[in-house]
Design an enzyme around this catalytic site. Sequence first.
Site, PDB file in Angstrom:
ATOM      1  N   HIS A 147       6.605  43.603 -22.574  1.00 34.38           N
ATOM      2  CA  HIS A 147       5.994  42.345 -22.870  1.00 34.38           C
ATOM      3  C   HIS A 147       4.666  42.314 -22.427  1.00 34.38           C
ATOM      4  O   HIS A 147       4.363  41.698 -21.234  1.00 34.38           O
ATOM      5  CB  HIS A 147       7.057  41.326 -22.289  1.00 34.38           C
ATOM      6  CG  HIS A 147       8.265  41.066 -23.314  1.00 34.38           C
ATOM      7  ND1 HIS A 147       9.398  40.151 -22.816  1.00 34.38           N
ATOM      8  CD2 HIS A 147       8.635  41.180 -24.668  1.00 34.38           C
ATOM      9  CE1 HIS A 147      10.204  40.122 -23.561  1.00 34.38           C
ATOM     10  NE2 HIS A 147       9.740  40.666 -24.716  1.00 34.38           N
ATOM     11  N   CYS A 166      15.411  50.565 -20.387  1.00 37.49           N
ATOM     12  CA  CYS A 166      15.392  50.962 -18.783  1.00 37.49           C
ATOM     13  C   CYS A 166      16.631  51.407 -18.343  1.00 37.49           C
ATOM     14  O   CYS A 166      17.585  50.565 -18.600  1.00 37.49           O
ATOM     15  CB  CYS A 166      14.775  49.704 -18.232  1.00 37.49           C
ATOM     16  SG  CYS A 166      14.804  49.837 -16.324  1.00 37.49           S
ATOM     17  N   GLU A 176      16.508  41.010 -23.288  1.00 35.70           N
ATOM     18  CA  GLU A 176      17.416  41.907 -22.306  1.00 35.70           C
ATOM     19  C   GLU A 176      18.670  41.304 -22.370  1.00 35.70           C
ATOM     20  O   GLU A 176      19.836  41.666 -22.269  1.00 35.70           O
ATOM     21  CB  GLU A 176      16.917  41.809 -20.791  1.00 35.70           C
ATOM     22  CG  GLU A 176      17.842  42.682 -19.955  1.00 35.70           C
ATOM     23  CD  GLU A 176      17.276  42.572 -18.458  1.00 35.70           C
ATOM     24  OE1 GLU A 176      18.276  42.523 -17.636  1.00 35.70           O
ATOM     25  OE2 GLU A 176      16.171  42.722 -18.262  1.00 35.70           O
ATOM     26  N   CYS A 199      16.328  44.403 -10.517  1.00 35.95           N
ATOM     27  CA  CYS A 199      15.821  45.497 -10.354  1.00 35.95           C
ATOM     28  C   CYS A 199      14.761  45.643  -8.955  1.00 35.95           C
ATOM     29  O   CYS A 199      14.354  44.706  -8.585  1.00 35.95           O
ATOM     30  CB  CYS A 199      15.215  46.349 -11.388  1.00 35.95           C
ATOM     31  SG  CYS A 199      13.371  45.662 -11.735  1.00 35.95           S
TER      32      CYS A 199
END
Length: 320
Positions: free
Chosen positions: A47, A103, A133, A202
């Site tokens: 993004h 990812c 996501e 994360c």
Amino acid sequence: METRPQLDITLCAPRGFCAGVDRAIQIVELALEKYGAPVYVRHAIVHNKYVVDGLRAKGAVFVEELDEIPDTDAPVVFSAHGVPKSVPARAQARNMFFLDATCPLVSKVHVEAQRHFSEGHHIVLIGHKGHPEVVGTMGQLPPGAISLVETVADAEAFVPADPTQLAFVTQTTLSVDDTSEIVAVLRRRFPQISGPHKEDICYATTNRQEAVKRVAPHVDAMIVVGSSNSSNSLRLVEVAERAGCARAMLVDRAAEIDWARLDGIRTLGISAGASAPEALVDEVVEAFAQRYVITVTASGAQRESIVFNLPRELRTPPAA
């Protein structure tokens, strides 16, 4: 005689690209090198408009759905945010050659959700409705297997079919503080709820938020470099505001800086979301150097050494 005011700039560290974003961009660039243009990419690879425009100029073609791609031998790349299981299934049905840039930390959440589901749990996903996501994670399991919780109020109102058979996972780019409040409510209401073996948010999201928390209380204004559709960048602005910096703003490029809002500042913090390249941070610093006499220091020295492997298909050199 120098008439520009003095400005002390503190650069938050770490900031900018994370390992997952770096890997996703590399996948598109290496696919273009190895197979030539076009390389189709389902959804923005990350993004950030600057990154997407740069890849488009090299021959990447961005689409939202596979239906927009003609029958082709060209590679199709899935974005770093992950995709529902139906997407690779449709690609296989059309004999597409696809490369998955999801990812690995998002893939970890997918695996967790699948494991909990196979153990008979209903899954609570903490995240933002409509974010790619979240769409990808919910699409790992059959309809109805996952309930989305966005806020503390949602967590208080959630009524499961069986309160003893619950598990939760989270979007990787959320506010650490917001998420811990929601998890606390779920654990209070459903003491038997299972959680991830390791935090889903994360390392890069966590590290960038911590860096902003350290700097924001001590500066007059805070700029986060990142795009408005970037969840982790938006969270950094919120973190800065909560840490006591009232003048926190998100900018995609230096041209978007609201100079009027920064009138009278003497100290400034700068960070960047995980999908924002360092070139854009440099551009912002240069814009301030045009208007102020600046001193630049870095806060934090946390080096991120995480690197994710590329897909096997891209590890071999192009044919001579």
